[in-house]
Design an enzyme around this catalytic site. Sequence first.
Site, PDB file in Angstrom:
ATOM      1  N   GLY A 105       2.840   2.223  10.860  1.00  0.00           N
ATOM      2  CA  GLY A 105       3.847   3.272  10.734  1.00  0.00           C
ATOM      3  C   GLY A 105       4.560   3.611  12.034  1.00  0.00           C
ATOM      4  O   GLY A 105       5.242   4.625  12.131  1.00  0.00           O
ATOM      5  N   GLY A 160       5.316   1.341   4.526  1.00  0.00           N
ATOM      6  CA  GLY A 160       6.672   1.866   4.332  1.00  0.00           C
ATOM      7  C   GLY A 160       7.653   0.900   3.685  1.00  0.00           C
ATOM      8  O   GLY A 160       8.391   1.277   2.768  1.00  0.00           O
ATOM      9  N   HIS A 196      -9.335   1.629   4.854  1.00  0.00           N
ATOM     10  CA  HIS A 196      -8.072   1.736   5.594  1.00  0.00           C
ATOM     11  C   HIS A 196      -8.259   2.678   6.786  1.00  0.00           C
ATOM     12  O   HIS A 196      -9.013   3.643   6.707  1.00  0.00           O
ATOM     13  CB  HIS A 196      -6.973   2.262   4.662  1.00  0.00           C
ATOM     14  CG  HIS A 196      -5.610   2.146   5.272  1.00  0.00           C
ATOM     15  ND1 HIS A 196      -5.144   3.063   6.187  1.00  0.00           N
ATOM     16  CD2 HIS A 196      -4.630   1.218   5.132  1.00  0.00           C
ATOM     17  CE1 HIS A 196      -3.921   2.682   6.580  1.00  0.00           C
ATOM     18  NE2 HIS A 196      -3.590   1.572   5.945  1.00  0.00           N
ATOM     19  N   GLU A 217      -6.557   4.985   7.913  1.00  0.00           N
ATOM     20  CA  GLU A 217      -6.288   6.401   7.615  1.00  0.00           C
ATOM     21  C   GLU A 217      -7.494   7.054   6.945  1.00  0.00           C
ATOM     22  O   GLU A 217      -7.780   8.231   7.157  1.00  0.00           O
ATOM     23  CB  GLU A 217      -5.024   6.509   6.744  1.00  0.00           C
ATOM     24  CG  GLU A 217      -3.771   6.228   7.561  1.00  0.00           C
ATOM     25  CD  GLU A 217      -2.626   5.602   6.783  1.00  0.00           C
ATOM     26  OE1 GLU A 217      -2.634   5.647   5.536  1.00  0.00           O
ATOM     27  OE2 GLU A 217      -1.713   5.060   7.443  1.00  0.00           O
ATOM     28  N   LYS A 263       0.211   4.317  -0.240  1.00  0.00           N
ATOM     29  CA  LYS A 263      -0.353   5.537   0.365  1.00  0.00           C
ATOM     30  C   LYS A 263      -0.038   6.736  -0.534  1.00  0.00           C
ATOM     31  O   LYS A 263      -0.043   6.599  -1.750  1.00  0.00           O
ATOM     32  CB  LYS A 263       0.171   5.702   1.796  1.00  0.00           C
ATOM     33  CG  LYS A 263      -0.037   4.418   2.620  1.00  0.00           C
ATOM     34  CD  LYS A 263       0.250   4.567   4.081  1.00  0.00           C
ATOM     35  CE  LYS A 263      -0.008   3.233   4.782  1.00  0.00           C
ATOM     36  NZ  LYS A 263       0.147   3.288   6.227  1.00  0.00           N
ATOM     37  N   ASN A 269       0.873  -1.174   0.000  1.00  0.00           N
ATOM     38  CA  ASN A 269       0.000   0.000   0.000  1.00  0.00           C
ATOM     39  C   ASN A 269       0.914   1.228   0.000  1.00  0.00           C
ATOM     40  O   ASN A 269       1.501   1.562   1.017  1.00  0.00           O
ATOM     41  CB  ASN A 269      -0.897  -0.021   1.255  1.00  0.00           C
ATOM     42  CG  ASN A 269      -1.688   1.269   1.407  1.00  0.00           C
ATOM     43  OD1 ASN A 269      -1.744   2.090   0.488  1.00  0.00           O
ATOM     44  ND2 ASN A 269      -2.307   1.452   2.562  1.00  0.00           N
ATOM     45  N   SER A 315       3.608  -2.181  10.343  1.00  0.00           N
ATOM     46  CA  SER A 315       5.055  -2.300  10.568  1.00  0.00           C
ATOM     47  C   SER A 315       5.618  -3.670  10.185  1.00  0.00           C
ATOM     48  O   SER A 315       6.491  -4.205  10.862  1.00  0.00           O
ATOM     49  CB  SER A 315       5.406  -1.950  12.023  1.00  0.00           C
ATOM     50  OG  SER A 315       5.078  -0.597  12.301  1.00  0.00           O
ATOM     51  N   GLU A 333      -5.332  -4.707  10.488  1.00  0.00           N
ATOM     52  CA  GLU A 333      -4.290  -3.707  10.729  1.00  0.00           C
ATOM     53  C   GLU A 333      -4.574  -2.987  12.045  1.00  0.00           C
ATOM     54  O   GLU A 333      -5.338  -2.018  12.071  1.00  0.00           O
ATOM     55  CB  GLU A 333      -4.279  -2.676   9.595  1.00  0.00           C
ATOM     56  CG  GLU A 333      -3.981  -3.261   8.231  1.00  0.00           C
ATOM     57  CD  GLU A 333      -3.348  -2.229   7.293  1.00  0.00           C
ATOM     58  OE1 GLU A 333      -2.348  -2.569   6.670  1.00  0.00           O
ATOM     59  OE2 GLU A 333      -3.841  -1.088   7.217  1.00  0.00           O
TER      60      GLU A 333
HETATM   61  P1  13P Z   1       3.289   0.384   7.638  1.00  0.00           P
HETATM   62  O1  13P Z   1       3.745  -0.915   7.038  1.00  0.00           O
HETATM   63  O2  13P Z   1       4.066   1.557   7.137  1.00  0.00           O
HETATM   64  O3  13P Z   1       3.203   0.293   9.130  1.00  0.00           O
HETATM   65  O4  13P Z   1       1.790   0.630   7.116  1.00  0.00           O
HETATM   66  C1  13P Z   1       0.869  -0.397   7.241  1.00  0.00           C
HETATM   67  C2  13P Z   1      -0.345  -0.042   6.469  1.00  0.00           C
HETATM   68  O5  13P Z   1      -1.094   0.850   6.851  1.00  0.00           O
HETATM   69  C3  13P Z   1      -0.625  -0.786   5.231  1.00  0.00           C
HETATM   70  O6  13P Z   1      -1.898  -0.524   4.751  1.00  0.00           O
END
Ligand code: 13P
Length: 250
Positions: free
Chosen positions: A173, A234, A95, A97, A11, A9, A212, A167
Amino acid sequence: MRKPIMAGNWKLNKTPNETIVFVEEIKPLLAGVDDVEIVICPPFTSINVATYLTKNTNIKVGAQNLYWEKSGAFTGEVSGEMLKELGCDYVIIGHSERRQYFGETDRTVNKKILSAFAAGLIPIVCVGETLQERAAGRIEQVISTQIREGLKGLNAREHGKIIIAYEPVWAIGTGQTATPEQANAAHMLIRKLLTEILGEAAQAVRIQYGGSVKPDNVKELLAQPDIDGALIGGAALKADSFEKLVKFGR
Ligand code: 13P
Protein backbone atom coordinates in the site's frame (compact mmCIF):
# COMPACT_ATOMS: atom_id res chain seq x y z
CA MET A 1 5.61 -25.87 -14.87
CA ARG A 2 3.91 -23.72 -12.29
CA LYS A 3 0.68 -22.10 -13.49
CA PRO A 4 0.67 -18.42 -12.50
CA ILE A 5 -1.91 -17.48 -9.89
CA MET A 6 -3.20 -13.91 -9.68
CA ALA A 7 -5.26 -13.15 -6.59
CA GLY A 8 -7.04 -9.99 -5.50
CA ASN A 9 -7.02 -9.40 -1.74
CA TRP A 10 -9.89 -6.97 -1.31
CA LYS A 11 -9.16 -6.37 2.40
CA LEU A 12 -11.95 -4.32 4.03
CA ASN A 13 -13.54 -3.23 0.74
CA LYS A 14 -16.77 -3.84 -1.19
CA THR A 15 -20.22 -4.48 0.21
CA PRO A 16 -22.24 -7.38 -1.25
CA ASN A 17 -23.87 -5.01 -3.76
CA GLU A 18 -20.49 -3.63 -4.81
CA THR A 19 -19.28 -7.21 -5.17
CA ILE A 20 -22.11 -8.01 -7.59
CA VAL A 21 -21.19 -5.00 -9.73
CA PHE A 22 -17.49 -5.96 -9.79
CA VAL A 23 -18.03 -9.64 -10.55
CA GLU A 24 -20.52 -8.96 -13.34
CA GLU A 25 -18.05 -6.52 -14.86
CA ILE A 26 -15.00 -8.78 -14.59
CA LYS A 27 -16.56 -12.06 -15.77
CA PRO A 28 -16.76 -11.17 -19.50
CA LEU A 29 -13.39 -9.41 -19.38
CA LEU A 30 -11.67 -12.57 -18.12
CA ALA A 31 -13.73 -15.14 -20.02
CA GLY A 32 -11.50 -17.62 -21.84
CA VAL A 33 -8.36 -16.95 -19.78
CA ASP A 34 -7.06 -20.40 -18.93
CA ASP A 35 -3.30 -19.95 -18.71
CA VAL A 36 -3.56 -18.10 -15.39
CA GLU A 37 -5.42 -19.07 -12.24
CA ILE A 38 -7.71 -16.24 -11.11
CA VAL A 39 -8.80 -15.73 -7.50
CA ILE A 40 -10.74 -12.99 -5.72
CA CYS A 41 -10.74 -12.72 -1.92
CA PRO A 42 -13.67 -10.59 -0.75
CA PRO A 43 -14.64 -9.92 2.88
CA PHE A 44 -16.68 -12.71 4.55
CA THR A 45 -19.95 -10.85 3.92
CA SER A 46 -19.42 -10.91 0.15
CA ILE A 47 -18.26 -14.50 -0.23
CA ASN A 48 -21.71 -15.99 -0.71
CA VAL A 49 -22.61 -13.70 -3.59
CA ALA A 50 -19.11 -14.00 -5.10
CA THR A 51 -19.16 -17.82 -5.20
CA TYR A 52 -22.73 -17.85 -6.51
CA LEU A 53 -21.93 -15.47 -9.38
CA THR A 54 -18.61 -17.12 -10.33
CA LYS A 55 -19.91 -20.70 -10.31
CA ASN A 56 -18.76 -22.53 -13.49
CA THR A 57 -16.44 -19.68 -14.47
CA ASN A 58 -12.64 -19.45 -14.42
CA ILE A 59 -12.76 -17.19 -11.33
CA LYS A 60 -12.20 -18.81 -7.94
CA VAL A 61 -12.96 -17.37 -4.54
CA GLY A 62 -10.85 -17.21 -1.39
CA ALA A 63 -11.41 -15.89 2.13
CA GLN A 64 -9.05 -13.52 3.93
CA ASN A 65 -8.92 -15.41 7.23
CA LEU A 66 -10.41 -18.35 9.14
CA TYR A 67 -10.42 -19.79 12.65
CA TRP A 68 -8.89 -23.18 13.40
CA GLU A 69 -11.81 -24.67 15.36
CA LYS A 70 -14.72 -26.23 13.45
CA SER A 71 -17.42 -24.87 15.75
CA GLY A 72 -18.02 -23.82 19.34
CA ALA A 73 -18.01 -20.81 21.63
CA PHE A 74 -15.71 -18.53 19.61
CA THR A 75 -17.73 -15.38 19.10
CA GLY A 76 -17.04 -13.60 15.84
CA GLU A 77 -15.02 -16.39 14.22
CA VAL A 78 -15.59 -18.34 10.98
CA SER A 79 -14.34 -21.89 10.31
CA GLY A 80 -12.77 -23.44 7.24
CA GLU A 81 -15.72 -25.82 6.92
CA MET A 82 -18.09 -22.85 6.71
CA LEU A 83 -15.99 -21.26 3.99
CA LYS A 84 -15.71 -24.50 2.06
CA GLU A 85 -19.49 -24.95 2.11
CA LEU A 86 -19.87 -21.43 0.69
CA GLY A 87 -17.72 -22.49 -2.27
CA CYS A 88 -14.32 -21.06 -1.30
CA ASP A 89 -11.24 -22.81 -2.67
CA TYR A 90 -8.57 -20.65 -1.02
CA VAL A 91 -7.91 -18.79 2.20
CA ILE A 92 -5.29 -16.13 2.91
CA ILE A 93 -3.47 -16.82 6.17
CA GLY A 94 -1.11 -14.64 8.20
CA HIS A 95 -1.33 -11.44 6.19
CA SER A 96 0.96 -8.81 7.72
CA GLU A 97 -2.07 -6.66 8.57
CA ARG A 98 -3.45 -9.54 10.63
CA ARG A 99 -0.09 -10.06 12.29
CA GLN A 100 0.20 -6.32 13.02
CA TYR A 101 -3.36 -5.39 14.06
CA PHE A 102 -4.90 -8.66 15.20
CA GLY A 103 -2.12 -10.39 17.07
CA GLU A 104 -1.49 -13.26 14.70
CA THR A 105 1.74 -15.16 15.25
CA ASP A 106 3.60 -17.95 13.50
CA ARG A 107 1.87 -20.30 15.95
CA THR A 108 -1.66 -19.20 15.04
CA VAL A 109 -0.65 -19.16 11.38
CA ASN A 110 0.42 -22.79 11.73
CA LYS A 111 -2.89 -23.83 13.31
CA LYS A 112 -4.80 -21.99 10.60
CA ILE A 113 -2.82 -23.64 7.79
CA LEU A 114 -3.47 -27.13 9.15
CA SER A 115 -7.17 -26.43 9.68
CA ALA A 116 -7.49 -24.94 6.18
CA PHE A 117 -6.12 -28.16 4.66
CA ALA A 118 -8.37 -30.23 6.90
CA ALA A 119 -11.37 -28.30 5.54
CA GLY A 120 -10.28 -28.79 1.93
CA LEU A 121 -9.08 -25.23 1.40
CA ILE A 122 -5.73 -24.22 -0.08
CA PRO A 123 -3.92 -21.74 2.14
CA ILE A 124 -2.17 -18.68 0.70
CA VAL A 125 0.36 -18.04 3.45
CA CYS A 126 1.84 -14.55 3.72
CA VAL A 127 5.39 -13.88 4.86
CA GLY A 128 7.65 -10.85 4.63
CA GLU A 129 9.94 -8.50 6.48
CA THR A 130 9.43 -4.93 7.72
CA LEU A 131 11.62 -2.04 6.57
CA GLN A 132 13.41 -2.10 9.91
CA GLU A 133 14.17 -5.80 9.59
CA ARG A 134 15.44 -5.31 6.04
CA ALA A 135 17.64 -2.39 7.12
CA ALA A 136 19.08 -4.55 9.91
CA GLY A 137 19.99 -7.26 7.40
CA ARG A 138 17.54 -9.70 8.96
CA ILE A 139 15.48 -10.69 5.91
CA GLU A 140 16.70 -14.27 5.84
CA GLN A 141 16.22 -14.79 9.57
CA VAL A 142 12.69 -13.29 9.58
CA ILE A 143 11.43 -15.21 6.56
CA SER A 144 13.08 -18.41 7.68
CA THR A 145 11.34 -18.25 11.09
CA GLN A 146 7.99 -17.43 9.52
CA ILE A 147 8.27 -20.37 7.10
CA ARG A 148 9.71 -22.94 9.53
CA GLU A 149 7.32 -22.14 12.39
CA GLY A 150 4.31 -21.45 10.20
CA LEU A 151 4.62 -24.64 8.17
CA LYS A 152 5.37 -27.03 11.05
CA GLY A 153 3.78 -30.45 10.68
CA LEU A 154 3.29 -30.16 6.93
CA ASN A 155 4.26 -33.02 4.68
CA ALA A 156 4.75 -33.03 0.95
CA ARG A 157 2.13 -35.63 0.10
CA GLU A 158 -0.70 -33.86 1.86
CA HIS A 159 0.40 -30.28 1.69
CA GLY A 160 2.45 -29.70 -1.44
CA LYS A 161 -0.41 -27.57 -2.75
CA ILE A 162 0.29 -24.71 -0.36
CA ILE A 163 0.78 -21.23 -1.84
CA ILE A 164 3.20 -18.73 -0.32
CA ALA A 165 2.86 -14.97 -0.79
CA TYR A 166 6.03 -12.97 -0.22
CA GLU A 167 4.84 -9.53 0.83
CA PRO A 168 7.54 -7.21 2.13
CA VAL A 169 5.65 -5.10 4.67
CA TRP A 170 7.27 -1.89 3.45
CA ALA A 171 5.87 -2.45 -0.05
CA ILE A 172 2.23 -2.91 0.95
CA GLY A 173 0.00 0.00 0.00
CA THR A 174 3.00 2.34 -0.21
CA GLY A 175 3.56 2.47 -3.95
CA GLN A 176 7.10 1.29 -3.18
CA THR A 177 7.48 -2.05 -4.97
CA ALA A 178 10.38 -4.41 -4.40
CA THR A 179 12.53 -4.50 -7.51
CA PRO A 180 12.06 -7.69 -9.52
CA GLU A 181 15.57 -8.76 -8.42
CA GLN A 182 14.89 -8.08 -4.72
CA ALA A 183 11.65 -10.01 -4.94
CA ASN A 184 13.18 -12.94 -6.80
CA ALA A 185 16.01 -13.21 -4.27
CA ALA A 186 13.45 -13.57 -1.47
CA HIS A 187 11.46 -16.08 -3.53
CA MET A 188 14.58 -18.19 -4.08
CA LEU A 189 15.24 -18.18 -0.35
CA ILE A 190 11.64 -19.27 0.30
CA ARG A 191 11.90 -22.09 -2.21
CA LYS A 192 15.12 -23.27 -0.58
CA LEU A 193 13.37 -23.37 2.81
CA LEU A 194 10.37 -25.15 1.28
CA THR A 195 12.70 -27.76 -0.20
CA GLU A 196 14.00 -28.52 3.29
CA ILE A 197 10.42 -28.95 4.54
CA LEU A 198 8.65 -30.53 1.58
CA GLY A 199 11.47 -31.99 -0.51
CA GLU A 200 10.92 -32.26 -4.25
CA ALA A 201 7.32 -30.99 -3.92
CA ALA A 202 8.72 -27.51 -3.26
CA GLN A 203 9.38 -27.19 -6.99
CA ALA A 204 5.63 -27.22 -7.61
CA VAL A 205 4.73 -24.67 -4.89
CA ARG A 206 3.67 -21.34 -6.27
CA ILE A 207 5.18 -18.28 -4.62
CA GLN A 208 3.31 -15.03 -5.21
CA TYR A 209 4.74 -11.56 -4.82
CA GLY A 210 2.61 -8.90 -3.11
CA GLY A 211 3.16 -5.22 -2.40
CA SER A 212 2.15 -2.37 -4.72
CA VAL A 213 1.72 -4.61 -7.76
CA LYS A 214 0.19 -2.52 -10.54
CA PRO A 215 -0.55 -3.01 -14.24
CA ASP A 216 2.63 -1.10 -15.12
CA ASN A 217 5.04 -3.20 -13.02
CA VAL A 218 3.40 -6.64 -13.12
CA LYS A 219 5.10 -7.87 -16.27
CA GLU A 220 8.68 -7.39 -15.09
CA LEU A 221 7.91 -8.94 -11.70
CA LEU A 222 6.27 -12.00 -13.23
CA ALA A 223 9.17 -12.37 -15.67
CA GLN A 224 11.37 -13.47 -12.74
CA PRO A 225 11.88 -17.25 -12.64
CA ASP A 226 10.73 -17.77 -9.04
CA ILE A 227 7.76 -15.37 -9.09
CA ASP A 228 4.68 -17.45 -9.86
CA GLY A 229 1.91 -14.94 -9.41
CA ALA A 230 0.81 -11.93 -7.42
CA LEU A 231 -1.33 -11.11 -4.41
CA ILE A 232 -2.77 -7.71 -5.17
CA GLY A 233 -4.50 -5.20 -2.92
CA GLY A 234 -5.48 -1.77 -4.22
CA ALA A 235 -5.01 -2.48 -7.92
CA ALA A 236 -7.36 -5.49 -7.77
CA LEU A 237 -10.39 -3.43 -6.77
CA LYS A 238 -11.19 -2.01 -10.20
CA ALA A 239 -12.23 -4.37 -12.99
CA ASP A 240 -10.15 -2.82 -15.77
CA SER A 241 -7.02 -2.82 -13.61
CA PHE A 242 -7.59 -6.40 -12.38
CA GLU A 243 -8.11 -7.50 -15.98
CA LYS A 244 -4.74 -6.02 -16.97
CA LEU A 245 -3.03 -7.73 -14.02
CA VAL A 246 -4.51 -11.12 -14.88
CA LYS A 247 -3.53 -10.68 -18.52
CA PHE A 248 0.04 -9.63 -17.65
CA GLY A 249 1.54 -12.01 -20.20
CA ARG A 250 -0.40 -10.75 -23.23
P1 13P B 1 -1.25 -3.42 -2.23
O1 13P B 1 -1.27 -4.11 -3.56
O2 13P B 1 -2.38 -2.46 -2.06
O3 13P B 1 0.10 -2.85 -1.93
O4 13P B 1 -1.51 -4.56 -1.12
C1 13P B 1 -0.75 -5.71 -1.17
C2 13P B 1 -1.33 -6.70 -0.23
O5 13P B 1 -1.25 -6.54 0.98
C3 13P B 1 -2.01 -7.88 -0.80
O6 13P B 1 -2.28 -8.83 0.17
